[in-house]
Design a protein around this motif. Structure first.
Motif, mmCIF file in Angstrom:
data_model
loop_
_atom_site.group_PDB
_atom_site.id
_atom_site.type_symbol
_atom_site.label_atom_id
_atom_site.label_comp_id
_atom_site.label_asym_id
_atom_site.label_seq_id
_atom_site.Cartn_x
_atom_site.Cartn_y
_atom_site.Cartn_z
ATOM 1 N N LYS A 54 37.286 1.745 25.105
ATOM 2 C CA LYS A 54 36.555 2.800 25.794
ATOM 3 C C LYS A 54 35.324 3.278 25.038
ATOM 4 O O LYS A 54 34.834 4.369 25.288
ATOM 5 C CB LYS A 54 37.481 3.979 26.064
ATOM 6 N N ALA A 55 34.818 2.516 24.088
ATOM 7 C CA ALA A 55 33.617 2.924 23.369
ATOM 8 C C ALA A 55 32.434 2.939 24.344
ATOM 9 O O ALA A 55 32.315 2.082 25.204
ATOM 10 C CB ALA A 55 33.340 1.980 22.210
ATOM 11 N N THR A 56 31.580 3.942 24.220
ATOM 12 C CA THR A 56 30.441 4.073 25.120
ATOM 13 C C THR A 56 29.133 4.094 24.332
ATOM 14 O O THR A 56 29.108 4.407 23.144
ATOM 15 C CB THR A 56 30.519 5.378 25.941
ATOM 16 N N VAL A 57 28.039 3.766 25.023
ATOM 17 C CA VAL A 57 26.698 3.858 24.463
ATOM 18 C C VAL A 57 25.966 4.942 25.245
ATOM 19 O O VAL A 57 25.891 4.885 26.470
ATOM 20 C CB VAL A 57 25.930 2.523 24.570
ATOM 21 N N THR A 58 25.428 5.932 24.546
ATOM 22 C CA THR A 58 24.661 7.000 25.161
ATOM 23 C C THR A 58 23.190 6.815 24.810
ATOM 24 O O THR A 58 22.849 6.678 23.636
ATOM 25 C CB THR A 58 25.139 8.377 24.656
ATOM 26 N N PHE A 59 22.322 6.797 25.827
ATOM 27 C CA PHE A 59 20.885 6.658 25.623
ATOM 28 C C PHE A 59 20.267 8.047 25.630
ATOM 29 O O PHE A 59 20.337 8.753 26.627
ATOM 30 C CB PHE A 59 20.271 5.783 26.720
ATOM 31 N N GLU A 60 19.646 8.434 24.500
ATOM 32 C CA GLU A 60 19.086 9.772 24.362
ATOM 33 C C GLU A 60 17.702 9.918 24.985
ATOM 34 O O GLU A 60 17.304 11.007 25.344
ATOM 35 C CB GLU A 60 18.974 10.144 22.887
ATOM 36 N N LYS A 61 16.961 8.826 25.081
ATOM 37 C CA LYS A 61 15.584 8.923 25.576
ATOM 38 C C LYS A 61 15.323 7.883 26.652
ATOM 39 O O LYS A 61 15.168 8.204 27.802
ATOM 40 C CB LYS A 61 14.597 8.759 24.419
ATOM 41 N N ASP A 62 15.237 6.634 26.256
ATOM 42 C CA ASP A 62 14.944 5.532 27.175
ATOM 43 C C ASP A 62 16.200 4.716 27.400
ATOM 44 O O ASP A 62 17.199 4.903 26.733
ATOM 45 C CB ASP A 62 13.851 4.627 26.583
ATOM 46 N N GLY A 63 16.127 3.806 28.317
ATOM 47 C CA GLY A 63 17.229 2.886 28.562
ATOM 48 C C GLY A 63 16.958 1.563 27.868
ATOM 49 O O GLY A 63 16.516 1.527 26.732
ATOM 50 N N ILE A 64 17.163 0.495 28.591
ATOM 51 C CA ILE A 64 16.937 -0.843 28.050
ATOM 52 C C ILE A 64 15.807 -1.492 28.831
ATOM 53 O O ILE A 64 15.867 -1.593 30.055
ATOM 54 C CB ILE A 64 18.199 -1.713 28.172
ATOM 55 N N ALA A 65 14.789 -1.933 28.125
ATOM 56 C CA ALA A 65 13.699 -2.709 28.721
ATOM 57 C C ALA A 65 13.882 -4.146 28.264
ATOM 58 O O ALA A 65 14.113 -4.408 27.090
ATOM 59 C CB ALA A 65 12.347 -2.184 28.292
ATOM 60 N N CYS A 66 13.828 -5.076 29.197
ATOM 61 C CA CYS A 66 14.021 -6.482 28.850
ATOM 62 C C CYS A 66 12.690 -7.203 28.937
ATOM 63 O O CYS A 66 12.042 -7.192 29.989
ATOM 64 C CB CYS A 66 15.027 -7.128 29.795
ATOM 65 N N GLY A 67 12.298 -7.809 27.851
ATOM 66 C CA GLY A 67 11.050 -8.565 27.805
ATOM 67 C C GLY A 67 11.293 -10.022 28.139
ATOM 68 O O GLY A 67 12.429 -10.478 28.227
#
Length: 70
Positions: A54-67
Motif C-alpha cells: 500500500k505504499a503511495t507516491v504523493t506529488f507536491e507540485k507537478d505530476g509526471i511528464a514523459c519525454g
C-alpha cells in the motif's frame, strides 16, 4: 523512508528515479513524496514485498511528464 533499486537503497524516491536505468523497477519500502518528474525512460514503481502493498507516491507540485525516448 527508503526506496530500493536493484540491491541499492536511496533516501528519496527522486534519487532512486535519477539513478534508475531505462526499464528498471523501483520498490517503495514506505510512502514517498516528490515534486514531480520529467521522465525520458520507462520505469516501474511498485510496493516492495512485505510492505503491505500500500505504499503511495504523493506529488507536491507537478505530476509526471514523459519525454520522447531516443
Amino acid at each position: 523512508m527508503w526506496r530500493k533499486l536493484r540491491k541499492n537503497e536511496y533516501p528519496t524516491l527522486d534519487e532512486a528515479v535519477e539513478a534508475a536505468e531505462d526499464g528498471a523497477t523501483i520498490e517503495l519500502l514506505a510512502d514517498a513524496t516528490t515534486k514531480g518528474w520529467n521522465l525520458t525512460k520507462s520505469l516501474t514503481i511498485t510496493s516492495a514485498p512485505g510492505s503491505g502493498g500500500k505504499a503511495t507516491v504523493t506529488f507536491e507540485k507537478d505530476g509526471i511528464a514523459c519525454g520522447a525516448r531516443h
